[in-house]
Design a protein around this motif. Structure first.
Motif, short mmCIF file in Angstrom:
data_model
loop_
_atom_site.label_atom_id
_atom_site.label_comp_id
_atom_site.label_asym_id
_atom_site.label_seq_id
_atom_site.Cartn_x
_atom_site.Cartn_y
_atom_site.Cartn_z
N UNK A 182 12.44 34.45 -4.06
CA UNK A 182 12.26 33.17 -4.71
C UNK A 182 13.23 32.19 -4.08
N UNK A 183 12.72 31.02 -3.76
CA UNK A 183 13.61 30.01 -3.19
C UNK A 183 14.11 29.08 -4.30
N UNK A 184 15.20 28.37 -4.05
CA UNK A 184 15.81 27.54 -5.10
C UNK A 184 14.88 26.47 -5.68
N UNK A 185 13.94 25.97 -4.89
CA UNK A 185 13.03 24.95 -5.42
C UNK A 185 12.10 25.54 -6.47
N UNK A 186 11.79 26.81 -6.35
CA UNK A 186 10.93 27.45 -7.36
C UNK A 186 11.66 27.64 -8.67
N UNK A 187 12.95 27.76 -8.62
CA UNK A 187 13.74 27.90 -9.85
C UNK A 187 13.62 26.65 -10.71
N UNK A 188 13.39 25.50 -10.07
CA UNK A 188 13.25 24.24 -10.81
C UNK A 188 11.98 24.18 -11.66
N UNK A 196 -1.97 27.00 -9.92
CA UNK A 196 -1.12 27.81 -9.05
C UNK A 196 0.32 27.86 -9.54
N UNK A 197 0.79 26.82 -10.18
CA UNK A 197 2.17 26.80 -10.67
C UNK A 197 2.39 27.89 -11.73
N UNK A 198 1.46 27.99 -12.66
CA UNK A 198 1.55 29.03 -13.70
C UNK A 198 1.44 30.41 -13.08
N UNK A 199 0.55 30.56 -12.11
CA UNK A 199 0.39 31.84 -11.43
C UNK A 199 1.68 32.22 -10.71
N UNK A 200 2.31 31.27 -10.04
CA UNK A 200 3.56 31.55 -9.32
C UNK A 200 4.68 31.93 -10.29
N UNK A 201 4.74 31.28 -11.44
CA UNK A 201 5.75 31.64 -12.44
C UNK A 201 5.56 33.09 -12.88
#
Length: 112
Positions: A1-7, A73-78
């Motif tokens: 996971x990259x830091x931008x995904x943590x946001x 896709x955002x919910x799927x990635x979470x």
């Protein structure tokens, strides 16, 4: 996971994900890992169900599955990120349980 995904996550979820880092998991005992496992599993289930509901609603509204895979896709990635975190916690919990079992066996043999 990259830091931008943590946001993408709320502050509470970010804290939960930080707790699943390997260094932090190594510091926890079996009971703490079990509690963390439950919390991560609950969060993963939340986003998995949300993704499935959103997809089902899109299929119903479009009367087709075509084009529905790109919309949430955002919910799927979470859900994927939380699944990875759950796997890390499960592995740490398994290792802690094996260590506890070895300790209990050693104590039992020493007492005998």
């Amino acid at each position: 996971m990259n830091p931008t995904e943590l946001d993408m996550f709320s502050a509470a979820e970010q804290t939960l994900l930080v707790q699943t880092e390997r260094d932090r998991l190594a510091e926890m005992d079996e009971d703490e890992l079990d509690a963390l496992f439950t919390r991560v599993r609950r969060a993963r289930t939340k986003y998995t169900k949300l993704y499935r509901r959103q997809s089902a609603d899109l299929v119903a509204s479009k009367s087709s599955r075509a084009g529905t895979s790109t919309s949430n896709q955002r919910t799927k990635r979470k859900a994927e990120i939380l699944e990875d975190a759950l796997a890390r916690v499960a592995a740490a919990l398994g290792a802690a349980a094996r260590a506890t079992a070895r300790e209990l066996k050693a104590e039992r043999l020493a007492a005998a």
